[in-house]
Write an enzyme that holds these catalytic residues in place. Structure first.
Site, PDB file in Angstrom:
ATOM      1  N   GLU A 175       0.831  -1.202   0.000  1.00  0.00           N
ATOM      2  CA  GLU A 175       0.000   0.000   0.000  1.00  0.00           C
ATOM      3  C   GLU A 175       0.870   1.259   0.000  1.00  0.00           C
ATOM      4  O   GLU A 175       0.613   2.215  -0.744  1.00  0.00           O
ATOM      5  CB  GLU A 175      -0.908  -0.047   1.237  1.00  0.00           C
ATOM      6  CG  GLU A 175      -2.023   0.964   1.252  1.00  0.00           C
ATOM      7  CD  GLU A 175      -2.950   0.776   2.453  1.00  0.00           C
ATOM      8  OE1 GLU A 175      -3.527   1.779   2.882  1.00  0.00           O
ATOM      9  OE2 GLU A 175      -3.080  -0.361   2.939  1.00  0.00           O
TER      10      GLU A 175
ATOM     11  N   ASP B 111      -6.190  -8.799   3.248  1.00  0.00           N
ATOM     12  CA  ASP B 111      -5.905  -7.384   3.530  1.00  0.00           C
ATOM     13  C   ASP B 111      -6.705  -6.939   4.743  1.00  0.00           C
ATOM     14  O   ASP B 111      -7.903  -6.667   4.653  1.00  0.00           O
ATOM     15  CB  ASP B 111      -6.259  -6.539   2.313  1.00  0.00           C
ATOM     16  CG  ASP B 111      -5.862  -5.074   2.487  1.00  0.00           C
ATOM     17  OD1 ASP B 111      -5.322  -4.735   3.560  1.00  0.00           O
ATOM     18  OD2 ASP B 111      -6.092  -4.287   1.558  1.00  0.00           O
TER      19      ASP B 111
ATOM     20  N   SER C  30       4.550 -19.408   3.400  1.00  0.00           N
ATOM     21  CA  SER C  30       4.525 -20.712   4.064  1.00  0.00           C
ATOM     22  C   SER C  30       3.998 -21.730   3.074  1.00  0.00           C
ATOM     23  O   SER C  30       3.309 -21.382   2.104  1.00  0.00           O
ATOM     24  CB  SER C  30       3.612 -20.711   5.303  1.00  0.00           C
ATOM     25  OG  SER C  30       4.091 -19.831   6.294  1.00  0.00           O
TER      26      SER C  30
ATOM     27  N   ASP D  54      -5.496  -0.900   6.690  1.00  0.00           N
ATOM     28  CA  ASP D  54      -5.626   0.236   5.780  1.00  0.00           C
ATOM     29  C   ASP D  54      -4.978   1.462   6.410  1.00  0.00           C
ATOM     30  O   ASP D  54      -5.151   1.724   7.609  1.00  0.00           O
ATOM     31  CB  ASP D  54      -7.092   0.555   5.482  1.00  0.00           C
ATOM     32  CG  ASP D  54      -7.678  -0.343   4.402  1.00  0.00           C
ATOM     33  OD1 ASP D  54      -6.894  -0.966   3.667  1.00  0.00           O
ATOM     34  OD2 ASP D  54      -8.920  -0.441   4.325  1.00  0.00           O
TER      35      ASP D  54
END
Length: 919
Positions: free
Chosen positions: A217, A394, A316, A397
């Site tokens: 971001e 996600d 992973s 923010d």
């Protein structure tokens, strides 16, 4: 040479020479005595201290608070299996035993999560503490404990804390570990009692390092200052759904039931799970946000890591194969989480067994735990096994906030900050007070950097912002800052007996959002995505949003019933390795815009499918061999093209020949792997590095270091090496992960793409085409490895570049030199690489050294649990010079696994030491 200073002249040395000789011998004697004396003192100090802190593993110890005797049986690697008759005794004993082996690690962790590192290490940790106090992990953990967790979970946490404190009772720091004795030289720190909240807070630290796309971001936003939307899209290509399979393949979102189901034919229009989302959010075209975000880099980079590399590069592997494809006729489940290389390992192996499973004592579970937290995080019980990989959802923010006076603007109004004062105690110095301010989007991260505050006050941004006033700040919205129930989920999974109970347990796993993979002894396999995953009004989370506009706020979380899952798919296996969870056209919610690109997952899928297609059955050792797969997918794409480059320089041609006939396997002894990875790194630098904004540049990086010959006349080789200082000192570098694989794949056949253009230097012409740039990268790689490994390519190997050092995470990184020597271990020359199944990750922005690793490996055999296998990165003990400090590392580096006893009969057979804890 004067004759009086040499014995080769046949003359006796003169008076001056005899004096110089005596002085030299005297100096040598003094030096030797100093070294011997220092070593002797260090040896005495360390041996006496270490012996005092080693745990008792035999005989018996009386512990107040136990209701009955508890057996602690350790195998030859010091791995404990605990047997008790009640849940409370079981978890109290777990706390006692983990404190025996790892209390110093536990103590550092709790100081990190609570922003109190300065109490242990002094003023050098103040800035970190300020940032961690701003996040407020311990405050959220306390709210979870007080208001969210079940009564039984609280009881277990209390029992665990009681066990830890029973170990601490009557002990000074030097009785606990070598590190406390070392700290005693500089401050009077003494460890305090353990609390249940200390355990809960560790989940917040784990969630921070696995937080998802926050770095992307920031990067994307900074790129807008120099790159256009198409160029940014080039650097963040869409997920290759047609080539790399998603995790869930046999299920879809049902628009009627509004839930995720298997076998549904319904389709849903996607809101978008890929792309840059460059419209509708705040861009970094103005100086305010640009400076705020670039300054935030420094703050984030300094935050100590918990399990990962500050959110970068974390991946992973886990996969499960149904009994129809295994030699046992029952499932096999493999898992190897990729985390920071730490000493001791972030994992602690352990078994928690009720002598008789009943309502009074409900657990018979074994696996990988976190020292400092009760229960088993990854492992198996008598009925089921499970593993985890980071989903990449996600859940963070960033918001650009418009600050006015003592408040912030929101929908045309000025709202007051929620503020609190924090006092940071500092060893050897005066305490410091800070004020933490929060908006309705979360804490102001920008308050933690004086330069950011100054910039924010005079910032101007090129957006549709409200009237300018006092400036701007950056706040963070993150699911982990809301109280949750993840601790409940740990215990519920530990005692789940089937798929239904496991899925129910997963609903409490709020953060971090992990891919949960499942198998049971009845030949069922499954996958579940859990977690609190936000839904947004406007924007998709790919860029910072305007905090002053309520249209960009979170509107809720994806319903649990709508989260993707899969159960007994027809193909007979499930693979999770950080790839996309679902196909973008079959799901209505945005999980993230930044999936891993599926390089590892597709390689694992291909390995499994090729075995099945060949009519073979998969064994435990087959699963282990898959974990060790070193194949480089980017090499398969690039090497055929690199071999077509017409190389004139005989030295470069000599290196190029290494790639002829190479099978793309990155073994530690492979010269071809070393040369290819150096070439790949130089391709990235030339094609992309000089085009990225200066805010993304890695300061002080230099491709050519340690020149072989710095004496005599300067030849072409030396000139090439030394030019680094002028050319690359302020050069941007991509990290080289599988996103960059996809970036290059998209343009590889466009030989005149703008990205292939690189500027001229004093020694090289500018490049205009792909092959010109490749030729230059081949040459640069040759001279880079000449500087690092020598001119003779017969001595080159990937392992000489790709080395693992295990460093004690506190005094082993910043302590005195002699302590580093005592606490740290390595190096190990490793196979594998970035975006490889054997993911010994390296970052092309900083070199070839190993920065993240398979932190453990396990293969669970559901047909016979005693035939399961496991390994840890280091060992059970956190005590330097313990036999179990790094006793598993050599085997881990070779790809070996240890026997994993589960039944009481198998545990008894493997037991070396038995300690009885008595009430």
């Amino acid at each position: 040479m004067p004759p009086n200073t040499t014995a080769s002249s046949g003359q006796k040395p003169g008076k001056s020479g005899r004096k110089k000789g005596r002085r030299a011998r005297l100096f040598l004697i003094v030096l030797v005595l100093a070294i011997v004396g220092g070593v002797a003192f260090g040896a005495y100090w360390s041996i006496s201290t270490v012996r005092a802190s080693f745990p008792q593993t035999k005989g018996s110890i009386t512990l107040d608070g136990l209701s009955g005797p508890v057996d602690v049986q350790r195998d030859g690697n010091g791995i404990p299996q605990i047997y008790a008759a009640s849940d409370a005794d079981l978890f109290m004993a777990q706390g006692y035993v983990q404190a025996q082996d790892r209390f110093y690690e536990m103590d550092v962790r709790r100081h990190m999560t609570s922003g109190r590192l300065s109490e242990m290490f002094g003023k050098g940790q103040v800035e970190n503490d300020e940032f961690l106090r701003t996040l407020g992990w311990d405050r959220v953990a306390k709210k979870e404990y007080d208001t969210k967790l079940s009564a039984s979970t609280k009881n277990y946490l209390q029992a665990y804390a009681k066990g830890v404190n029973a170990y601490l009772k009557g002990k000074d720091g030097k009785d606990i570990s070598l590190e406390y004795a070392a700290l005693g030289f500089s401050n009077d720190y003494e460890p305090q009692e353990w609390t249940p909240v200390d355990s809960v807070a560790w989940l917040k630290a784990m969630a921070w390092d696995l937080r998802g796309n926050m770095q992307d971001e920031i990067d994307r936003s900074l790129m807008t200052s120099r790159l256009g939307p198409k160029q940014i899209a080039d650097l963040y290509p869409d997920y290759p759904y047609s080539r790399n399979k998603t995790i869930v393949q046999e299920g879809e979102y049902d628009t009627v039931t509004k839930s995720y189901v298997q076998g549904s034919s319904a389709t849903a229009s996607s809101t978008g799970t890929a792309g840059t989302g460059l419209t509708g959010n705040v861009t970094a075209s103005g100086t305010g946000l640009q400076s705020q975000l670039s300054g935030l880099y420094d703050v984030l980079d300094n935050v100590p890591t918990a399990v990962g590399v500050n959110g970068n590069g974390i991946g992973s592997n886990s996969w499960v194969v149904a009994g129809s494809h295994t030699i046992t006729g029952k499932p096999l489940l493999a898992n190897d989480p990729h985390l920071s290389a730490s000493l001791p390992s972030v994992w602690y192996q352990m078994g928690l067994h009720c002598r008789s499973v009943s309502s009074k004592c409900q657990y018979d579970v074994t696996g990988y735990t976190f020292a400092g937290m009760p229960g088993v995080v990854i492992g198996h019980n008598q009925d089921i096994a499970w593993g985890m990989t980071n989903s990449g959802a996600d859940v963070t923010d960033l918001y650009l906030e418009k600050l006015t006076g003592d408040g912030y603007q929101y929908d045309g109004k000025v709202l007051p900050f929620t503020s609190r004062e924090e006092t940071i105690k500092i060893a050897g110095a005066e305490s410091k007070k800070i004020v933490v301010r929060e908006t309705n989007n979360g804490p102001l991260l920008s308050d933690r950097n004086d330069e950011l505050v100054k910039v924010g006050k005079k910032a101007t941004v090129d957006t549709a912002a409200p009237d300018r006033g006092d400036g701007y700040g950056i706040s963070l919205r993150w699911t982990a800052l809301d109280p949750g129930n993840s601790m409940d989920a740990v215990f519920a999974m530990d005692k789940a007996s089937d798929w239904s109970e496991f899925r129910k347990a997963s609903t409490s796993f709020d953060v971090p959002s992990q891919n949960l993979i499942y198998a049971d002894t009845k030949d069922n396999i499954g996958y579940q995505l859990p977690g609190k995953i936000p839904m947004r009004g406007k924007g998709n989370g790919s860029l910072p949003s305007p905090g002053w506009d309520s249209k960009y706020k979170w509107t809720g979380y994806i319903p649990q019933s709508a989260l993707p899952y899969e159960y007994n798919p027809k193909r007979g296996y499930i693979v999770t390795a950080n790839q996309a969870v679902v196909d973008e056209g079959k799901y209505p919610y945005t999980l993230t815009t930044d999936w891993g690109y599926g390089t590892r997952s597709q390689r694992i899928t291909d390995l499994i499918q090729s075995k099945i297609d060949g009519g073979g059955k998969i064994s435990t050792d087959d699963m282990r061999q898959m974990q060790l797969d070193n194949s480089s997918e980017i090499a398969k794409l690039l090497v055929p093209k690199l071999l077509k480059i017409d190389v004139k320089d005989k030295n470069v041609r000599e290196a190029q020949k290494l790639l002829e006939g190479w099978d793309y396997t990155q073994d530690a002894d492979s010269a071809a792997a070393a040369y290819f990875n150096a070439t790949w790194r130089n391709i990235l630098k030339l094609a992309f590095g000089n085009k990225l904004p200066k805010e993304l540049r890695v300061k002080g990086q230099c491709l050519y270091v340690d020149p072989v010959d710095t004496t005599g006349p300067v030849d072409d080789d030396d000139d090439k090496v030394r030019e680094c200082g002028q050319r690359d000192a302020d050069q941007a570098q991509p990290d080289g992960g599988d996103r960059w694989f996809e970036v290059v794949r998209k343009i590889i056949d466009d030989e005149k793409n703008d990205w292939w253009q690189a500027p001229r230097t004093r020694l090289d012409k500018a490049t205009d085409t792909r092959d010109e740039l490749f030729a230059r990268a081949l040459k640069d790689a040759r001279w880079e490895l000449t500087a690092k490994l020598g001119k003779d390519i017969d001595t080159w190997s990937w392992g000489r570049l790709h080395r693992l050092f295990l460093k004690n995470q506190t005094l082993g990184t910043e302590g005195p030199g002699f302590l580093k020597y005592m606490l740290n271990r390595g190096p190990w020359k490793l196979s594998g690489g970035e975006a490889t199944v054997n993911a010994t990750g390296w970052n092309a922005a900083g070199g070839y050294g190993v920065v993240w690793v398979p932190s453990m490996r396990m293969v669970v055999n559901l047909g016979d649990l005693d035939k399961s296998k496991w390994i840890n990165l280091s060992g059970a003990s956190g005590h330097a010079y313990s036999a179990h400090y790094t006793d598993q590392t050599d085997k881990w580096a070779k790809g070996e696994l240890l026997p994993w006893a589960f039944s009481r009969k198998a545990v008894d057979k493997s037991t070396s030491d038995t300690l009885v804890l008595k009430p």
